[in-house]
Design an enzyme around this catalytic site. Structure first.
Site, PDB file in Angstrom:
ATOM      1  N   GLU A 220      14.181  68.519  33.637  1.00 21.61           N
ATOM      2  CA  GLU A 220      14.505  69.725  34.434  1.00 21.61           C
ATOM      3  C   GLU A 220      14.059  69.439  35.924  1.00 21.61           C
ATOM      4  OE1 GLU A 220      14.571  73.444  31.388  1.00 21.61           O
ATOM      5  OE2 GLU A 220      12.768  72.285  31.544  1.00 21.61           O
TER       6      GLU A 220
ATOM      7  N   GLU B 264      17.209  70.086  23.995  1.00 22.80           N
ATOM      8  CA  GLU B 264      16.586  71.188  23.482  1.00 22.80           C
ATOM      9  C   GLU B 264      17.540  72.181  23.071  1.00 22.80           C
ATOM     10  OE1 GLU B 264      13.744  72.681  26.557  1.00 22.80           O
ATOM     11  OE2 GLU B 264      13.392  70.588  27.095  1.00 22.80           O
TER      12      GLU B 264
END
Length: 1018
Positions: free
Chosen positions: A462, A529
């Site tokens: 991220e 994820e």
């Protein structure tokens, strides 16, 4: 040689200064002076641990620190003590802080990278005095800091040694010019904020300090500083090739040679060769026929024994490095291990301990690795930083596929409250951040490169996208072509699509994944994820695992996440509890968002693991009356190490169990014939359960451990409707109460209360609070993420208050029915009718009809709830279990009989919420410890859902911590015709799938029976 460098605090906010005098990264191999010790894996005899008690001074910012503490003349004897390894904030200094995406100084300091908040930058000053042990006196002396967060300066005997950033890879320094005989003073100054801190915006607790091991070490006169072992397979995946690259610390002054021997587990030498160094470098290689391969299913490791020899052939240094032969590659757009398409059945894992934070022990790691194996989890992503070396060694040994992720996350620089806003994103395309980011990649790869368990290098997490991260990916490829490269952030900027070798997304819905897979993509798909397991979650996981066999390019995913990041602390009364963000007066904070584990913070399984273990099975079992279909989805493992056990139950009672051998090759299926006793003439509900059990103990489980399970349920010759129970009933209709009296029992209905108010059996009152319609459940974390309270809060109101518009009484031979008709203020067309039919033996049938209304939001639950006295705190179920389950999370549940105390039924989620439900309830007994109480029952063809708890839905709803719940006075019995699923795609807006909701406009009805148990003899 001493390097004259003057340390400067300006380094803390200069991205160009991230290491000063730090040694270059190298492999994490162990070395010895004796081969026998090396082969035995003994403690290293050239290391000296500095773990333990250090003197310590804490300052909230640099301006208030003790500046000259490192000087030899400065006396630190009056300082506090602190344990190393350990976090400063968990040892009484400062406070822990939990934040997710925002930077921890958001709202407190108006800074942008590379600058750091000066007033909010805690400093820890450490001092350790040591005397050099005899075994370290003769050679050079180095110090290794395995993990320091986030930047630190080092002095020895008053002289500056070096500086380093990167919290999660080792920082090592040469102490030889500074060390002396006798007492030495080591001083370390640790800063929580630095340019490195801008790159460490992971979703975790913000700590600082020396939190991993610290040790001194020396090396022999000639030393293999770096070792690169490449154990590969040919195109047939049967022949191995071994390449061993060695680099000496210094150029030898004489002829130095190395000999390698590759030994199998039996100790047989499969390859032996030797050669001399050319300068500092030497590469030895060879081929091995009929090699045994490494995979998570069969993690076969060879021992590579390396002998470094002087000119006379005398041993200088001995190294034993475990080697696993495997080949991981993209083949026809699929990720393949040893030629077979891989499916990652993975989980993201933080290093965490509820008392010591990210300082975790060998015992913690052993518990974790065994849990992964016992739960059919075959892969782990080291979210979002490199782990301790031991973790990779365990993954090699036990068999776990690893995505090794470098220490990079800059979430708060480009995403604000969920919105993508990269105006000041780092590292992006900024060349000023190139070297510091690449250094983190180098530090990880060079240390970890020899672990066969690592299949993929990850460029971090991220951090948006850009040239800097693309450069990192290309460096990974140029340095190591035996692995693939992962990075999810290209999803936000496809100009940098080449960064990742696979399409990786977070929390994509199954429909989105299918859309990608149906678009003729160039890359295989991976969910780095998915299944955000916050609180009561993991509903609908089967929709992802069902894609595995539907789309070859769907190659699995990694659940977020493994363990709750919760810290044990004490409330104001001195009682321990599990704390989350904000509980330490830490601001800003993201509160309980750290509670996403399929394992509780104290390393106990949550009920969610029941579903995960089932859906991640490599072996599928479909039992039938004459045979069991076994589908072996393993890539390499057969079934020779497993025993097939199958059991027959009637109404939950075991009728027989049998065990047989089964032979199913990898990627095949077989039908195993079975013979079961005939059930003809014995009506009832039967279930066949089949299990695969370990024949012998493994490293991770005992013999007999169940690794796969399947079940089928069928009804034989349904029983004829039972005759109406005998017994005389007397009805007394008063002005307010309607009493139904029978032998040994009294049932009272109140026209005023509008409900059943008393069930008195042989003088025992079973009803503490009357039954009432319930439409609300204590909001789960996922419910809160979908704003259930805002969108469906009318059902909360309807549950608290209703208007009984009619009470009716009907009598027939042997039965009396009292009915209540309810209306609700939230909609004039909404009504519920509940009818209680009392029979002559005291059994009560409860029938509820819900008449829906258009325009209302979906119901969370349709139930009837009442209270019993808390003495009735024992339960026995014949239902789906044994752990809690919901309509979208019941694949891992099985039909059976199990017992729990009421206190054990609610799950220990970080924030109190709906939990403990069971679906498919045929019967449940709620009794006191003497066995007296009530039974709730329903037919197998129309089972109900039940929740038994010490707390009401509303008490749970309004408690933020377990200690806020009231003292227990009741057992709350909730019987539902239906409850919505719990969901789990994410916890910030993903709805429960439509098929697992309860539309408000439909009509529903359900019924169950209440009867007494254990009263006849009392």
């Amino acid at each position: 040689m001493k390097l004259a460098v003057t340390p400067s605090l300006s380094w803390l906010e200069d991205p160009g200064v991230f290491k000063v005098n730090r040694l270059e990264a190298h492999s994490d191999h162990r070395y010895y002076s004796d081969m026998a010790k090396a082969e035995a894996g003994a403690p290293m005899d050239m290391r000296y641990s500095l773990n333990g008690s250090w003197k310590f001074s804490y300052a909230p910012n640099p301006a208030s620190r003790v500046e000259p503490f490192f000087a030899e003349s400065y006396n630190c004897s009056a300082w506090d003590s602190i344990q190393v390894p350990g976090h400063i904030q968990l040892q009484g200094f400062g406070r822990p802080q939990y934040v997710n995406t925002m930077y921890p100084w958001d709202g407190l300091s108006d800074v942008r990278p590379p600058h750091i908040p000066q007033e909010h930058n805690p400093v820890g000053s450490y001092v350790k005095e040591f005397r050099l042990p005899a075994n370290l006196e003769d050679g050079p002396l180095y110090i290794s800091f395995q993990g320091v967060e986030s930047a630190f300066y080092v002095w020895l005997n008053g002289e500056f040694v070096g500086y380093a950033e990167d919290s999660f890879t080792p920082s090592e320094f040469d102490l030889t010019p500074y060390v002396r005989t006798g007492k030495n003073k080591l001083a370390v100054e640790v800063y929580q904020r630095s340019t490195g801190g801008w790159l460490e915006d992971q979703d975790f607790w913000r700590f600082s300090g020396i939190f991993r091991d610290v040790y001194l070490y020396t090396v022999p006169k000639q030393h293999i500083r770096d070792l690169a072992v490449l154990a590969e397979l040919d195109d047939t995946y049967t022949q191995g090739s071994l390449s061993v690259q060695m680099q000496l610390l210094d150029t030898p002054q004489e002829n130095v040679r190395a000999r390698i021997e590759l030994k199998d587990k039996a100790g047989q030498v499969r390859l032996s060769t030797e050669g001399g160094f050319s300068g500092r470098e030497l590469t030895l290689s060879g081929d091995i026929a009929d090699v045994l391969t490494w995979s998570a299913e069969n993690p076969y490791l060879y021992s590579l024994c390396i002998s470094l020899l002087d000119a006379q052939g005398k041993l200088i240094e001995a190294i034993v490095q475990k080697a696993g032969f495997r080949r991981f590659e993209l083949k026809n757009k699929l990720m393949c291990i040893n030629g077979k398409r891989i499916v990652f059945k993975g989980v993201n894992r933080h290093e965490f301990n509820c008392r010591t934070g990210r300082t975790i022990t060998r015992e913690d790691m052993l518990w974790d690795i065994r849990t992964l194996k016992r739960s059919n989890i075959n892969a782990v992503r080291t979210s979002h930083y490199p782990n301790q070396t031991l973790w990779y060694e365990l993954c090699d040994e036990y068999g776990i596929y690893v995505i090794d992720e470098m220490n990079l996350e800059t979430h708060g620089s480009w995403q604000k409250m969920g919105a993508v806003e990269p105006s000041w994103n780092i590292p992006g395309n900024d060349p000023n951040w190139h070297d510091i980011v690449l250094d983190r990649a180098e530090s990880m790869l060079e240390r970890d490169k020899n672990h066969p368990s690592i299949l993929i290098w990850s460029c971090g997490n991220e951090s948006y996208a850009g040239q800097v991260i693309l450069d990192v990916a290309n460096w990974f490829r140029s340095r190591d072509n035996s692995r693939l490269v992962h990075y999810e952030g290209v999803f936000y900027d496809r100009n940098y699509n080449a960064t990742s070798d696979m399409e990786s997304r977070m929390y994509a819905k199954p429909a989105d994944i299918e859309e990608y897979l149906n678009s003729n993509p160039d890359k295989p798909y991976l969910s780095c994820e998915y299944m955000h397991a916050m609180g009561n979650s993991v509903g609908g996981m089967h929709k992802y695992t069902e894609l595995e066999n539907k789309y070859p390019m769907y190659q699995g995913g990694f659940i977020w996440d493994y363990i709750d990041q919760s810290i044990i602390t004490k409330d104001r009364y001195g009682r321990e509890y599990f704390a989350y963000g904000g509980d330490f007066q830490d601001r800003p904070t993201d509160y309980s968002f750290c509670g996403n584990g399929i394992v509780y913070a104290d390393r106990q399984w949550t009920p969610k693991m029941q579903e995960v273990k089932f859906l991640y099975q490599n072996y599928k079992l479909e039992p039938g009356k004459t045979g069991i279909r076994l589908i072996n989805e393993s890539l390499f493992a057969g079934t020779g190490h497993l025993a097939l056990e199958y059991r027959l139950y009637r109404e939950g009672e075991l009728l027989g169990a049998w065990t047989t051998d089964v032979n199913a090759a990898p990627q095949s299926e077989v039908l195993v014939p079975v013979e079961l006793p005939q059930a003809d003439g014995n009506p009832g509900e039967y279930s066949i359960q089949a299990s695969l059990l370990l024949k012998d103990a493994e490293l991770w489980a005992e013999a007999g451990y169940e690794i796969a399970f399947g079940e089928s349920v069928f009804v034989v010759q349904e029983e004829a409707e039972a005759e109406q129970p005998a017994g005389q009933l007397k009805v007394v209709e008063g002005d307010v109460q309607i009493g139904v009296l029978g032998e040994g029992f009294t049932v009272l209905f109140s026209k005023q209360a509008g409900s059943l108010v008393s069930l008195n059996i042989h003088g025992r009152e079973m009803i503490a609070a009357p039954p009432a319609p319930l439409f609300w459940r204590a909001a789960t974390d996922n419910d809160k993420g979908t704003n259930l309270g805002y969108n469906a809060g009318c059902w909360y109101a309807a549950s608290l208050s209703r208007k009984c518009v009619e009470v009716s009484l009907a009598q027939e031979e042997g039965a009396v029915t009292v009915s209540f008709d309810y209306r609700f203020s939230i909609h004039s067309g909404l009504s519920v009718q509940t009818a209680y039919t009392v029979y002559g033996d005291g059994k009560v049938r409860v029938h509820t009809r819900y008449n829906g209304a258009a325009g209302l939001p979906d119901l969370p639950i349709l139930a009837l709830s009442f209270k019993m006295p808390a003495d009735y705190d024992q339960t026995e179920w014949y239902a789906m279990g044994p752990e809690e389950n919901y309509i979208d999370r019941a694949y891992g549940a099985r039909l059976g009989v199990f017992s729990r105390s009421v206190q054990e039924l609610p799950s220990r989620y970080l924030v109190p919420q709906e939990s403990g439900n069971r679906t498919g309830v045929r019967r449940v007994k709620i009794t006191d410890k003497s066995g007296v109480g009530l039974q709730i029952s329903a037919p197998a063809t129309a089972p109900v859902e039940c929740n038994l708890s010490p707390y009401t839905a509303f008490e749970l709803e309004h408690a933020s911590h377990a200690f806020e719940l009231p003292v227990v006075h009741y057992t709350v019995v909730t019987v539902a015709g239906r409850q919505m699923g719990v969901g789990g795609d994410d916890s910030w807006g993903a709805p429960v799938y439509k098929e697992y909701t309860i539309p408000a406009e439909q009509s529903l009805e359900y019924e169950f029976f209440i009867s007494s148990v254990g009263t006849e003899e009392k």
